[in-house]
Scaffold this active site. Structure first.
Site, PDB file in Angstrom:
ATOM      1  N   LYS A 186       0.881  -1.187   0.000  1.00 42.33           N
ATOM      2  CA  LYS A 186       0.000   0.000   0.000  1.00 42.33           C
ATOM      3  C   LYS A 186       0.907   1.221   0.000  1.00 42.33           C
ATOM      4  CE  LYS A 186      -2.103   2.809   2.254  1.00 42.33           C
ATOM      5  NZ  LYS A 186      -1.946   4.281   2.071  1.00 42.33           N
ATOM      6  N   GLU A 260       8.823  -0.139  11.462  1.00 41.11           N
ATOM      7  CA  GLU A 260       9.857   0.908  11.403  1.00 41.11           C
ATOM      8  C   GLU A 260       9.133   2.210  11.676  1.00 41.11           C
ATOM      9  OE1 GLU A 260      12.946   0.356  11.243  1.00 41.11           O
ATOM     10  OE2 GLU A 260      13.301  -1.489  10.130  1.00 41.11           O
ATOM     11  N   CYS A 295      12.726   9.921   9.616  1.00 43.72           N
ATOM     12  CA  CYS A 295      12.637   9.207  10.899  1.00 43.72           C
ATOM     13  C   CYS A 295      13.950   9.277  11.659  1.00 43.72           C
ATOM     14  CB  CYS A 295      12.253   7.762  10.649  1.00 43.72           C
ATOM     15  SG  CYS A 295      13.269   7.005   9.379  1.00 43.72           S
ATOM     16  N   GLU A 394       8.280  14.048  17.888  1.00 42.42           N
ATOM     17  CA  GLU A 394       8.816  14.043  16.532  1.00 42.42           C
ATOM     18  C   GLU A 394       8.114  15.157  15.744  1.00 42.42           C
ATOM     19  OE1 GLU A 394       7.688  10.764  13.912  1.00 42.42           O
ATOM     20  OE2 GLU A 394       9.779  10.613  13.290  1.00 42.42           O
TER      21      GLU A 394
HETATM   22  P1  NAD Z   1       1.633   7.489   8.816  1.00 41.11           P
HETATM   23  O1  NAD Z   1       1.774   6.514   9.937  1.00 41.11           O
HETATM   24  O2  NAD Z   1       0.585   8.513   8.913  1.00 41.11           O
HETATM   25  O3  NAD Z   1       1.349   6.695   7.449  1.00 41.11           O
HETATM   26  C1  NAD Z   1       2.201   5.681   6.988  1.00 41.11           C
HETATM   27  C2  NAD Z   1       1.411   4.755   6.080  1.00 41.11           C
HETATM   28  O4  NAD Z   1       0.395   4.121   6.861  1.00 41.11           O
HETATM   29  C3  NAD Z   1       0.703   5.450   4.921  1.00 41.11           C
HETATM   30  O5  NAD Z   1       0.714   4.618   3.780  1.00 41.11           O
HETATM   31  C4  NAD Z   1      -0.717   5.588   5.447  1.00 41.11           C
HETATM   32  O6  NAD Z   1      -1.681   5.657   4.411  1.00 41.11           O
HETATM   33  C5  NAD Z   1      -0.862   4.309   6.238  1.00 41.11           C
HETATM   34  N1  NAD Z   1      -1.883   4.352   7.293  1.00 41.11           N
HETATM   35  C6  NAD Z   1      -2.364   5.447   7.951  1.00 41.11           C
HETATM   36  N2  NAD Z   1      -3.333   5.066   8.816  1.00 41.11           N
HETATM   37  C7  NAD Z   1      -3.440   3.720   8.731  1.00 41.11           C
HETATM   38  C8  NAD Z   1      -4.241   2.753   9.386  1.00 41.11           C
HETATM   39  N3  NAD Z   1      -5.144   3.092  10.316  1.00 41.11           N
HETATM   40  N4  NAD Z   1      -4.084   1.440   9.059  1.00 41.11           N
HETATM   41  C9  NAD Z   1      -3.168   1.074   8.135  1.00 41.11           C
HETATM   42  N5  NAD Z   1      -2.389   1.952   7.462  1.00 41.11           N
HETATM   43  C10 NAD Z   1      -2.515   3.262   7.764  1.00 41.11           C
HETATM   44  O7  NAD Z   1       3.080   8.116   8.613  1.00 41.11           O
HETATM   45  P2  NAD Z   1       3.513   9.232   7.565  1.00 41.11           P
HETATM   46  O8  NAD Z   1       3.038  10.552   8.034  1.00 41.11           O
HETATM   47  O9  NAD Z   1       3.177   8.788   6.192  1.00 41.11           O
HETATM   48  O10 NAD Z   1       5.111   9.148   7.703  1.00 41.11           O
HETATM   49  C11 NAD Z   1       5.830   9.790   8.685  1.00 41.11           C
HETATM   50  C12 NAD Z   1       6.135   8.836   9.831  1.00 41.11           C
HETATM   51  O11 NAD Z   1       6.833   7.700   9.344  1.00 41.11           O
HETATM   52  C13 NAD Z   1       7.066   9.475  10.841  1.00 41.11           C
HETATM   53  O12 NAD Z   1       6.652   9.140  12.133  1.00 41.11           O
HETATM   54  C14 NAD Z   1       8.417   8.830  10.536  1.00 41.11           C
HETATM   55  O13 NAD Z   1       9.318   8.805  11.598  1.00 41.11           O
HETATM   56  C15 NAD Z   1       7.993   7.466  10.125  1.00 41.11           C
HETATM   57  N6  NAD Z   1       9.043   6.834   9.323  1.00 41.11           N
HETATM   58  C16 NAD Z   1       9.784   5.839   9.891  1.00 41.11           C
HETATM   59  C17 NAD Z   1      10.836   5.269   9.167  1.00 41.11           C
HETATM   60  C18 NAD Z   1      11.703   4.207   9.771  1.00 41.11           C
HETATM   61  O14 NAD Z   1      12.430   3.563   9.017  1.00 41.11           O
HETATM   62  N7  NAD Z   1      11.682   4.002  11.070  1.00 41.11           N
HETATM   63  C19 NAD Z   1      11.092   5.691   7.867  1.00 41.11           C
HETATM   64  C20 NAD Z   1      10.301   6.703   7.327  1.00 41.11           C
HETATM   65  C21 NAD Z   1       9.270   7.264   8.069  1.00 41.11           C
END
Ligand code: NAD
Length: 491
Positions: A186, A260, A295, A394
């Site tokens: 997704k 992650e 992140c 964050e």
């Molecule tokens: P997010 O958690 O809002 O969304 C991430 C993904 O999850 C998207 O595809 C979103 O559509 C999906 N999603 C949202 N709600 C969901 C649900 N209820 N059920 C299933 N899927 C759902 O995060 P974001 O704003 O897209 O990204 C930023 C975050 O990602 C930050 O917290 C960052 O630290 C983290 N991040 C972590 C890493 C790592 O390797 N640790 C890498 C990149 C980003």
């Protein structure tokens, strides 16, 4: 061509870009579309399918059918296909970079080109090590032959965020497929286009159904994927809040999960590193040229008190040299924040810190460009207390908190005083000091005298609320994406 790489300049000519299920490209079953915006210009780039439970089910069914043959292929045959995908990306990197810059707001020159290159690199790495999916034999003597094999788990559900869409999707695809699983991925709602382009190239090489890429919202498509009963393994990269929901969905059917998640990573600078090189590494570690939207951003900077003022002045001066502007402009070092919501959220963290008595050393300015987009100047705040939101949470924006320290044990305690435990950075010329610090830091990914990012082969992942499991490394892929089976034969 399925995914156009020359995208529109407004809603009128924005194309509808389909998604990939079972080797076929199409709209969502509900027929709804959702807009993808260029945050650097506030323009609609394209529309992608707004998937729901029915699309997820079709993709999982296709992946389950493909698993029957894909999982049985010799590992090196799978590896060869991953290498071919890596070469394909390598041949067309610039197209991918343009898409990344357009939809994420990350600057083409400083970020998007590097990210496109990382996609090729990741596929090549996992293609090369595919044959290492090996088991063990156990020394039980002449009467027993006991050995283990690493088997694929089945259909993997992968969910990725918008901030590094190609790097993170390449990782999920390459690790899952190398180990013999099939995947339903997704893409992020805000940045699905480069991932769809990558899927287009991959689909020319892979058998149908091995890789399926869906678009749509997290609450609908993402949640349906997380709770689908025939998804045998979940791999999620995103925020800690959503990650908690993913692990809860997996718990219901005891499916293994890799998470992650977010971070609030410390950077500790010793007096012997008050130099221009370290200033540049600190800027890199904070991912300022990705607007801090990473992140692993080193967003809490602990400077020894003896160098505090001088280092902060050098840092502010260096940041002023960076040009904030349109992500597609070659002159831009720093692009745009990903959307209006995130732009407002970052500004509110800055305002909250200033209202509470924090001092703005640099930045704090909304839109320092002549463009109509979501821009914020790189920002440094001093005087923030340890319990303020800007120090603990964050921010996911270009906001660095600087804090003086004098005692080594105390700064280690402050650095570890966080719910997160993803990355940590230490700058000193003294190797004993560096080792003492990295031994004491509670995080999964530690860098000494380096502000750069992850490289394929490194073990990468978080402790505490930053995640579960490891990626990027061969071991991480084997642990996360295979089941170990033990077989014992009486002879
Ligand atoms: P997010 O958690 O809002 O969304 C991430 C993904 O999850 C998207 O595809 C979103 O559509 C999906 N999603 C949202 N709600 C969901 C649900 N209820 N059920 C299933 N899927 C759902 O995060 P974001 O704003 O897209 O990204 C930023 C975050 O990602 C930050 O917290 C960052 O630290 C983290 N991040 C972590 C890493 C790592 O390797 N640790 C890498 C990149 C980003």
């Amino acid at each position: 061509m399925i995914v156009q790489t020359t995208l529109s300049s407004g809603v009128a000519d924005a194309p509808q870009v389909p998604q990939l299920i079972g080797g076929k490209w199409g709209a969502s079953m509900g027929g709804e579309w959702t807009a993808v915006e260029n945050p650097g210009r506030k323009q609609t780039l394209a529309f992608v399918p707004a998937s729901d439970e029915r699309d997820v089910d079709a993709a999982v069914t296709a992946a389950a059918a493909a698993f029957r043959t894909w999982g049985r292929l010799p590992a090196r045959d799978r590896g060869r296909m991953l290498l071919a995908i890596g070469d394909k990306i390598g041949d067309h990197q610039e197209e991918l970079a343009l898409l990344i810059a357009s939809e994420t707001g990350n600057a083409l020159r400083t970020q998007a080109r590097g990210e496109a290159a990382s996609g090729a690199d990741i596929f090549r790495f996992y293609g090369e090590v595919a044959s290492q999916q090996k088991g063990e034999t156990l020394p039980f003597g002449d009467g027993l032959l006991s050995y283990t094999v690493r088997e694929p788990i089945g259909v993997v559900g992968g969910i990725v965020p918008w901030n590094a869409p190609v790097t993170l999707s390449s990782l999920k695809i390459a690790m899952a497929l190398m180990t013999g699983n099939t995947l339903v991925l997704k893409a992020a709602d805000l940045a699905p286009l480069a991932v769809l382009k990558l899927a287009e190239w991959a689909s020319e090489i892979l058998p149908p159904g091995v890789l399926n890429v869906l678009t749509g919202s997290g609450s609908r498509a993402g949640a349906a994927l997380a709770r689908h009963p025939r998804v045998s393994k979940l791999t999620f990269t995103g925020s800690t809040g959503v990650g908690k929901g993913i692990i809860a969905a997996a718990a219901d059917r005891i499916a293994p999960v890799t998470l992650e998640l977010g971070g609030k990573s410390p950077v500790i600078v010793f007096p012997d590193s008050n130099d221009a090189e370290t200033v540049q590494h600190v800027i890199n570690a904070m991912r300022f040229t990705r607007q801090g939207q990473s992140c692993t951003a080193g967003s809490r900077l602990y400077l020894h008190e003896s160098i505090f003022d001088d280092f902060v002045a050098k840092l502010a001066n260096q940041l002023q040299q960076l040009h904030v502007g349109d992500p597609l402009d070659e002159a831009s070092d720093i692009g745009a924040i990903v959307n209006e919501h995130q732009h407002a959220s970052v500004l509110s963290y800055i305002a909250g810190a200033i209202d509470a008595g924090g001092e703005l050393v640099a930045g704090g300015v909304s839109n320092p460009t002549d463009r109509d987009g979501y821009y914020i100047a790189p920002t440094i705040i001093k005087g923030a207390r340890a319990d303020w939101a800007v120090t603990r949470e964050e921010v996911f924006g270009p906001v660095l908190v600087v804090i003086p320290w004098s005692d080594e044990d105390e700064v280690l305690t402050w650095a570890n005083d966080s719910d997160y435990g993803l990355a940590g950075y230490v700058f000193t010329k003294d190797i004993s000091t560096a080792l003492r610090m990295v031994n004491g830091l509670e995080a999964g990914w530690l860098q000494v005298n380096r502000g750069g990012g992850q490289l394929p082969g490194m073990s990468y992942g978080g402790n505490k609320q930053s995640g579960l499991g490891r990626e990027y490394s061969l071991d991480g892929a084997l642990e996360s994406f295979t089941n170990v089976k033990n077989v014992t034969i009486a002879i």
